[in-house]
Motif scaffolding. Structure first.
Motif, PDB file in Angstrom:
ATOM      1  N   MET A   1      -2.020   5.408   0.042  1.00 54.01           N
ATOM      2  CA  MET A   1      -2.048   5.062   1.500  1.00 54.01           C
ATOM      3  C   MET A   1      -1.810   3.443   1.710  1.00 54.01           C
ATOM      4  O   MET A   1      -2.075   2.805   0.730  1.00 54.01           O
ATOM      5  N   HIS A  25      -2.218   2.482  -4.422  1.00 55.36           N
ATOM      6  CA  HIS A  25      -2.212   2.324  -2.847  1.00 55.36           C
ATOM      7  C   HIS A  25      -1.227   1.018  -2.561  1.00 55.36           C
ATOM      8  O   HIS A  25      -1.278   0.269  -3.641  1.00 55.36           O
ATOM      9  N   ASP A  60      -0.154  -0.154  11.312  1.00 57.02           N
ATOM     10  CA  ASP A  60       0.015   0.965  10.231  1.00 57.02           C
ATOM     11  C   ASP A  60      -0.713   1.098   9.100  1.00 57.02           C
ATOM     12  O   ASP A  60      -0.393   1.853   8.022  1.00 57.02           O
ATOM     13  N   CYS A  61      -1.997   0.540   9.046  1.00 55.92           N
ATOM     14  CA  CYS A  61      -2.712   0.816   7.857  1.00 55.92           C
ATOM     15  C   CYS A  61      -3.758   1.941   8.210  1.00 55.92           C
ATOM     16  O   CYS A  61      -4.272   2.326   9.276  1.00 55.92           O
ATOM     17  N   THR A  62      -3.884   2.830   7.032  1.00 57.98           N
ATOM     18  CA  THR A  62      -4.777   3.882   7.042  1.00 57.98           C
ATOM     19  C   THR A  62      -6.268   3.471   7.038  1.00 57.98           C
ATOM     20  O   THR A  62      -6.947   4.017   7.803  1.00 57.98           O
ATOM     21  N   ARG A  97      -7.980   4.717  10.517  1.00 57.03           N
ATOM     22  CA  ARG A  97      -8.631   5.571  10.526  1.00 57.03           C
ATOM     23  C   ARG A  97     -10.163   5.651   9.944  1.00 57.03           C
ATOM     24  O   ARG A  97     -11.251   6.098  10.224  1.00 57.03           O
TER      25      ARG A  97
END
Length: 298
Positions: A1, A25, A60-62, A97
């Motif tokens: 991710m 990652h 756009d980072c999880t 998230r």
């Protein structure tokens, strides 16, 4: 991710970026000076005081790691609160998230120092905009370059005898920096840790005086410690600034925290990220080895 690390150039952050990248990652190393970044991951510009820069960095980072604090500033509580509020809002706006935060041990029912109170406040402010926060609470982190470890090492190496304040009898549960990083990386792949708060520590619960004596024994140095009950926090911080390279402002914040017992009360993290943490003596040997290696390469 895709994961952002705020505090990527710090004592823990630079190690974390390296391990996250090794785990596969895509790492964004947030820094105010991306042009001079030389660590693992892709440098990205960002400043916790400027929410616009955070939105761009977090796009756009999880997930995002938050390893920022301002102990060297006299108004660190206000600065850290504002920074956490900005980061939490920007993370929510970017659709992140989860946030993973490295905080500090200490009982909420205790009369916590300003430093530890600030760490607690940051936990809540990061989550205020709705992004779930996973908090790992640690005490003394042992590793080359860490402020608390450097205080311990330099006291032992500079003073064969010392008059110390009452905080040398306070209990703490030190943890090796490599083990902190293992926990930080480990919770990322554990959905059950989202929104949770976990204590992390090594296997040894020690008084500060025991830590000093163990380092002296490992280094083969004489050490006589005489605790004095009337040495005030202000005098303690001035004393630290004289015999170590820690500035008075940071020293005062840390000295105030040394009156609070910081030990693990909940071991649930051990079942979620299972491994055997290093003992204090082994953590010290590793820190000294890193320091020696760094000295040979400079």
């Amino acid at each position: 991710m895709t994961v952002l690390v705020a505090g990527s150039t710090g004592f823990v952050g630079r190690r974390l970026c390296q391990e996250l990248a090794a785990a596969g990652h895509a790492v964004r190393a947030m820094t105010r000076h991306p042009e001079s970044y030389r660590g693992s991951g892709d440098p990205v510009a960002g400043d916790v005081a400027e929410i616009g820069s955070l939105r761009s960095a977090l796009a756009d980072c999880t997930a995002a790691y938050y390893l920022v604090h301002s102990l060297a500033e006299t108004d660190f509580e206000r600065r850290d609160a504002e920074a956490a509020r900005n980061f939490g809002r920007a993370a929510a706006d970017a659709g992140v998230r989860r946030i993973i935060y490295l905080g500090g041990l200490g009982e909420d029912t205790d009369d916590l120092s300003a430093h530890l109170r600030s760490r607690r406040e940051v936990e809540g402010l990061l989550a205020a905009a709705g992004v779930p926060v996973t908090t790992l609470r640690a005490g003394i982190i042992v590793g080359h370059g860490g402020i608390s470890w450097e205080i311990t090492r330099q006291l032992v190496e500079h003073l064969p005898a010392m008059i110390t304040p009452r905080w040398v009898r306070t209990r703490t549960q030190p943890i090796a920096v490599d083990d902190v990083v293992r926990y930080l990386v480990g919770v990322l792949d554990k959905p059950e840790t989202i929104g949770g708060t976990f204590d992390i520590g090594g296997p040894d619960v020690l008084e500060y005086i025991d830590m000093l004596r163990r380092v002296a024994r490992i280094e083969g140095r004489p050490l006589l410690v005489v605790p004095v009950p009337l040495l005030s926090p202000r005098l303690s911080s001035l004393w630290l600034s004289l015999v170590t390279d820690v500035d008075t402002t940071t020293g005062r914040a840390l000295v105030d925290s040394m009156s609070n017992e910081v030990v693990v009360r909940d071991n649930s993290i051990r079942g979620l990220v299972p491994f055997e943490p290093l003992g204090y003596d082994d953590a010290v040997l590793r820190a000294l080895g890193e320091r020696a290696k760094a000295g040979r390469t400079t």
